[in-house]
Design a protein around this motif. Structure first.
Motif, mmCIF file in Angstrom:
data_model
loop_
_atom_site.group_PDB
_atom_site.id
_atom_site.type_symbol
_atom_site.label_atom_id
_atom_site.label_comp_id
_atom_site.label_asym_id
_atom_site.label_seq_id
_atom_site.Cartn_x
_atom_site.Cartn_y
_atom_site.Cartn_z
ATOM 1 N N ALA A 61 -1.273 -0.993 -0.549
ATOM 2 C CA ALA A 61 -0.181 -0.094 -0.947
ATOM 3 C C ALA A 61 -0.194 1.162 -0.087
ATOM 4 O O ALA A 61 0.855 1.650 0.362
ATOM 5 N N ALA A 62 -1.397 1.683 0.166
ATOM 6 C CA ALA A 62 -1.505 2.899 0.969
ATOM 7 C C ALA A 62 -1.028 2.659 2.392
ATOM 8 O O ALA A 62 -0.340 3.499 2.983
ATOM 9 N N THR A 63 -1.394 1.506 2.918
ATOM 10 C CA THR A 63 -0.971 1.191 4.284
ATOM 11 C C THR A 63 0.549 1.069 4.366
ATOM 12 O O THR A 63 1.173 1.586 5.294
ATOM 13 N N LEU A 64 1.139 0.433 3.341
ATOM 14 C CA LEU A 64 2.596 0.320 3.324
ATOM 15 C C LEU A 64 3.241 1.698 3.264
ATOM 16 O O LEU A 64 4.217 1.983 3.959
ATOM 17 N N MET A 65 2.648 2.582 2.454
ATOM 18 C CA MET A 65 3.212 3.929 2.342
ATOM 19 C C MET A 65 3.099 4.652 3.692
ATOM 20 O O MET A 65 4.037 5.331 4.121
ATOM 21 N N THR A 66 1.957 4.484 4.346
ATOM 22 C CA THR A 66 1.785 5.116 5.656
ATOM 23 C C THR A 66 2.854 4.629 6.625
ATOM 24 O O THR A 66 3.484 5.432 7.328
ATOM 25 N N ILE A 67 3.063 3.320 6.624
ATOM 26 C CA ILE A 67 4.073 2.766 7.531
ATOM 27 C C ILE A 67 5.444 3.356 7.219
ATOM 28 O O ILE A 67 6.183 3.774 8.115
ATOM 29 N N ALA A 68 5.752 3.455 5.914
ATOM 30 C CA ALA A 68 7.051 4.009 5.523
ATOM 31 C C ALA A 68 7.195 5.438 6.029
ATOM 32 O O ALA A 68 8.245 5.819 6.575
ATOM 33 N N VAL A 69 6.139 6.237 5.869
ATOM 34 C CA VAL A 69 6.226 7.632 6.315
ATOM 35 C C VAL A 69 6.354 7.704 7.832
ATOM 36 O O VAL A 69 7.150 8.478 8.364
ATOM 37 N N VAL A 70 5.568 6.878 8.533
ATOM 38 C CA VAL A 70 5.652 6.878 9.997
ATOM 39 C C VAL A 70 7.073 6.525 10.433
ATOM 40 O O VAL A 70 7.649 7.167 11.315
#
Lengths: 241, 315, 291, 256
Positions: free
Chosen positions: C152-161
């Motif tokens: 989930a954290a990785t997905l959020m990071t990707i979304a922010v990037v």
């Protein structure tokens, strides 16, 4: 015959790959008034930073009163007698005008001050430049021209042999420029050598005995105001090719 | 040397304190006052660096704990007398302060503050893993049997903290009014200009951080004997770090008496709140007061008072 | 005992831990790295997110990750409001650095104590079917309570990037601390840009908090343990580079996991702070800095 | 409210001009401009001349709202609609179609060239045209296309100046203000840059106001110009010849 007070030899200063000053030499005699001019970005401020010790040069030497001061910290140089004023005034904002003067008197001029209370001496300096009525005011609330006066008064309180004045007049009105010039003349009359950096040509031309012109980090001309003005290289530096 | 009002007041306070120990029986008073005074020493120490010099230390609890654990270790290893323990704690705290001073060479403002916070937390981790002084589980410290000329040990600790408070205030007052203090104020106002006016900025900052470290560490040294059970939770208590900042900020950081006023007011409010309401609410009060003062009156109580007087004089 | 199994499990645990750390650090990377706002209270907002997840999970049994996502908009507005207060009180008057720092310090305590008053100092947990399950791949054990937050954290990071690199507003956020005036000359209102940025930063705390309480039980003061760690990650990641932050988080996660496996878990917290101190002393621009 | 009126103008802008009347301005209590009046008519190239520290840049900054004048008026006329710019925020003024190439370039050093350019198209009216504008600036400055992924801060001075000009064009301006494009550039680059600005102005039918201390380069693109000395207009040249044939220029510059 006056003594050499400052001798800068082959001074080079780089910022990363950018050469701000390229083997510049200059000298100053005791009690002399030198103008340092040049277009924006020519290296004037870098030069005075290297003289006052705010920056340390990469190559070359700085000698003051015959002693090598290259690499010496700024406060040591101030204690030896090199004072500077800042282009953008940097008053000690929590202090009054008088207290501002006490700092250099107690630190830079320590050992060279006259006997007697520091505050009295500070007051005398303020009187000399006609600023005594502001002594008790907080320095942060001064008008711009008064801040410039404070800058000079504070530099004077360091009891310097050499004053480096960095654009003390930028943005002042014609009559205010004359006020500041008068202070600088008075200062010089007490035997202080002055390097003046200034964009207001009228002022530099009037004040300087000798002028050095920097352009793109190199010294392109040196001479009396009249010589410098008629130097084709200077004209090119200012008016373009 | 002529005695001025300040020194007369100091002596009077010490005498009053001593008389107090001879006349009051309820140990509660001594406990309470000790806590307030400990906060006062911390606040005054913090202000030497934070208020006079302009460098914010978030790691006050770390410096305090260095004193605490120096004390625990020395007591356990050699059973040294309290004055020796205080001296050693002061030296170690001073060395740590000196190190923090060198940090100011590279780190300005916010980065310095974060570095102090990190330092405190590294110290906490080390203590957590240092089994000899009890590690995370904590350790008991016995109060010495004899309590000098006092009826019991808490009275001695109270008197000790009173002496430390007076000493801390005197040092802070001396620093603020001396040549050093003027230099520190110049550094706080503009470090570059100060250096160019001949102020040896690094040396003065080192004096400032060292004085802060010595005082904070000494303030922590008697703590093990005061609580008799020390663990990292109490030695690195949140409240210590917050109070060290909140007390000067609320009192006013520009003058030596600002943190004293802040410490006394906040200390009394906290002790009252702890007894009458709850210790959580006590923390809340500190937090709210701190935020209110920072946003509404950044000069603290002393600043508000000065403004009020200026306005009154202007009328 | 040093064995291969121990080693790859330590690496895997570190990767998952690091992924989760990224979720906590990403908000600070935006505030501290891009906006020059030292939100020392950021971890406390994360804990607030944990307690929101706890309360709703306990009352309605909704999945904590879902709660985190749903609460992101609410935290977003919270962050916008917070910036407005910060702007009016500090930035406008030009005293943001130290007073601002003390402001967030105070805010941290207020939030923490309010949570203590509301929930006490007991550790709280959430329940979900996958907590307690473990995925076994050969010698590798992947507990879902770690794996799911990491994903989930990785997905959020990707979304922010993606947001930062693909939208006008994202680019403006990247630019605002580099040259505020130049940004105005591009026709953007820097105050609005910063308000949105802090909104996004606090919004990430909602999800990060929900992820935290899946991984471990939470009590109000747990946030403080994360201060040094996430500052270390952000500084190490090069101050404001989102992808740099992610890799720094992974690095810290793996190092901590190694320390915990081979030296004992009680030393793990010092890793972040130690690395932070070293970075500040030696290379203040971070390891993954763009400039 | 402002953006509402702008939207109305979109697509049918005929003319744009600037009128600056008796502007006084400064920083804090420093007064830099003492009652300056100039006009820039539609489609003109007007240059502000004079050596450093005389107020050229301050005047440009007043127009874009970076410095707020203490007295005087600055009005923008677009298609018969007059807007008073005094008191407006820079981002709103930029929104009206005035772009500025700031002194010292002021790129976002940690963003790539392309990111810098895209940010130039931030204002609403420019966003739909971002693709064609990007093509245009890449065509104009092929070097930027080659280096689109490079961090702006790592470029040479000349390349950075290209980015700054290109970035301003990305906002699809009607009026282009250029502040000291020669600062920090080698003489050959100065001449190229100024020629480029002239070319761009003609291609895109812009109105240009440029502050430049390099007299001999600046007058190459000038339709007319002003010499500012110590915060006042010392000379107004109705044509470029007027300026270059004036033997007082050297005195204005060097105070002889």
């Amino acid at each position: 015959m006056s003594e050499r007070i400052l001798e800068v030899t082959g001074l080079t200063k780089r910022f990363g790959g950018f050469v701000a000053l390229d083997k510049v030499s200059l000298h100053l005699d005791e009690g002399e008034r030198l103008g340092l001019i040049g277009p924006n970005g020519s290296g004037k401020t870098t030069m005075i930073n290297c003289i006052s010790g705010a920056l340390i040069n990469d190559e070359g030497r700085v000698q003051f009163k015959g002693a090598d001061i290259t690499g010496l910290k700024a406060h040591k140089r101030a204690q030896l007698g090199i004072a500077r004023s800042f282009q953008v005034p940097k008053p000690f904002g929590s202090m009054t005008v008088l207290e501002n003067l006490c700092i250099p008197l107690e630190f830079a001029a320590r050992g060279r001050t006259d006997p007697g209370a520091v505050e009295d001496q500070a007051m005398e300096i303020l009187k000399m430049i006609g600023f005594e009525d502001r002594a008790r005011e907080n320095s942060a609330g001064l008008t711009q021209v008064d801040m410039r006066k404070l800058e000079l008064a504070r530099a004077l309180a360091a009891k310097p042999a050499l004053l480096v004045s960095d654009e003390a007049m930028a943005g002042l009105s014609a009559s205010e420029v004359d006020d500041i010039l008068e202070i600088l003349f008075k200062l010089n009359a007490t035997g202080v050598a002055v390097i003046m950096i200034e964009h207001i040509m009228r002022a530099v031309m009037r004040y300087s005995q000798r002028i050095i012109v920097l352009d793109a980090g190199q010294k392109i001309a040196e001479g009396t105001p009249d010589e410098v003005i008629h130097d084709p290289q200077v004209e090119r530096a200012y008016l373009g090719e | 040397m002529k005695l001025d009002k300040f020194w007369i007041a100091c002596i009077a306070i010490l005498i009053l304190g001593f008389v107090f120990t001879k006349n009051a029986d309820n140990e509660f008073y001594f406990f309470t006052t000790y806590v307030i005074l400990q906060g006062l020493v911390m606040a005054v120490a913090w202000n030497i660096l934070g208020g006079f010099t302009g460098y914010v230390n978030f790691g006050a609890a770390g410096f305090f704990a260095v004193g605490v654990y120096t004390s625990v270790a020395l007591n356990k290893a050699f059973g040294l007398p309290l004055p020796v323990i205080l001296a050693v704690a002061g030296i170690i705290g001073g060395l740590l302060g000196l190190g923090a001073g060198y940090l100011t060479l590279r780190l300005k403002g916010v980065y310095f503050a974060i570095a102090t916070l990190a330092t405190a937390l590294v110290i906490e981790t080390i203590v957590n893993n240092w089994k000899y002084v009890g590690g995370a589980a904590g350790t008991y410290v016995l109060q010495p049997k004899q309590s000098f000329i006092f009826d019991n040990y808490i009275e001695l600790l109270f008197m000790l903290m009173l002496v430390l408070s007076v000493a801390a205030v005197a040092i802070s007052r001396y620093l603020s009014s001396s040549r050093v203090g003027k230099g520190l104020a110049a550094i706080r106002d503009d470090e570059v200009a100060a250096e160019c006016m001949g102020v040896p900025t690094l040396r003065l900052k080192l004096i400032s951080t060292t004085a802060m470290g010595v005082l904070m560490s000494i303030a922590g040294a008697p703590f093990p004997f005061f609580v008799t059970f020390v663990d990292p939770v109490s030695a690195f208590a949140l409240l210590i770090a917050v109070n060290a900042i909140a007390m000067p900020m609320i009192g006013g950081t520009a003058y030596w008496y600002g943190p004293v006023i802040g410490a006394l007011i906040l200390g009394v409010v906290q002790e009252t709140a702890t007894v009458t309401i709850s210790s959580e609410l006590n923390l809340l009060i500190v937090g709210v007061l701190l935020v209110l003062f920072i946003t509404m009156a950044p000069q603290g109580i002393v600043g508000v008072y000065h403004d009020w007087r200026k306005k009154r004089d202007a009328k | 005992m040093f064995t291969f199994d121990l080693l790859i499990n330590a690496v895997a645990a570190g990767l998952m831990l690091g992924g989760f750390y990224a979720a906590v650090a990403i908000g600070l990377s935006i505030t501290f790295g891009q906006l020059d706002i030292v939100n020392i209270a950021h971890p406390t907002f994360v804990i607030l997110g944990s307690f929101v997840a706890f309360v709703i999970n306990e009352s309605f049994g909704i999945d904590p990750v879902l709660i985190g996502v749903v609460f992101m908009p609410i935290f977003y507005f919270l962050g916008m409001g917070l910036y407005q207060i910060y702007y009016v009180s500090f930035e406008k008057t030009g005293q943001e650095s130290l007073s601002g720092l003390a402001f967030f310090f105070g805010l941290m305590f207020i939030l923490e104590v309010l949570m203590i008053l509301a929930f006490g100092v007991d550790y709280r947990l959430v329940s979900a079917a996958y907590i307690g399950e473990t995925l076994h791949i050969g010698p590798l054990d992947l507990p879902l309570r770690m794996l799911i937050p990491a994903v989930a954290a990785t997905l959020m990071t990707i979304a922010v990037v993606l947001y930062m690199s693909k939208t006008f507003m994202g680019k403006a956020i990247m630019a605002v601390s580099q040259d505020r005036l130049a940004l105005q000359l591009m026709g953007a209102d820097p105050i609005r840009v910063k308000r949105i940025a802090l909104g996004i930063a606090i919004a990430t705390a909602a999800l990060a908090g929900a992820l935290l309480i899946i991984i471990q039980p939470v009590e109000p003061s747990v946030g403080r343990l994360y201060i040094g760690r996430i500052f270390a990650i952000v500084v190490l990641g090069g101050m404001g580079s989102i992808s740099g932050t992610f890799f720094a988080a992974i690095l810290i996660g793996v190092v901590e996991s190694f320390i915990a496996t081979f030296y004992g878990p009680s030393w793990a917290p010092a890793v972040g702070f130690g690395i932070l101190l070293l970075t500040l002393a030696i290379r203040p621009q971070g390891l993954f800095g763009r400039a | 409210m402002r953006s509402f009126t702008i939207r109305k103008w979109k697509g049918r802008i005929l003319a744009s001009s600037l009128t600056i009347t008796d502007v006084e301005a400064g920083y804090g209590s420093v007064r830099v401009l003492h009652g300056v009046s100039i006009t820039v008519e539609d489609g003109e190239s007007v240059v502000l001349l004079g050596s450093n520290g005389n107020g050229k840049s301050t005047l440009i900054k007043c127009i874009t709202g970076i410095v707020r004048p203490s007295a005087g008026a600055i009005t923008l006329d677009v298609d018969g609609v007059t807007t008073d710019l005094v008191g407006m925020a820079p981002q709103d003024i930029v929104g009206l179609g005035i772009a500025m190439v700031p002194e010292g370039r002021r790129l976002f050093p940690a963003l790539s060239v392309e990111e810098n350019l895209v940010l130039g198209a931030f204002r609403k009216e420019a966003r739909p045209m971002i693709a064609e504008n990007l093509d245009f600036v890449f065509e104009t400055f092929p070097r930027l296309k080659e280096r689109r992924g490079q961090l702006a801060g790592s470029m040479s001075g000349g390349e950075q100046q290209m980015v700054a000009v290109a970035r301003a064009l990305m906002s699809n301006p009607k009026i282009l203000l250029v502040d000291e494009p020669s600062v920090g550039l080698a003489p050959i680059l100065v001449s190229q840059m100024i020629a480029k600005i002239k070319e761009l102005k003609d291609q895109r039918a812009m109105t240009v106001l440029m502050a430049e201390q390099n007299f001999n380069q600046a007058i190459k693109i000038a339709d007319r110009g002003y010499v500012i000395v110590h915060g006042e207009i010392a000379y107004e040249g109705a044509t470029a010849e007027d300026l270059s044939n004036n033997d007082m220029i050297k005195e204005y510059y060097l105070g002889a």
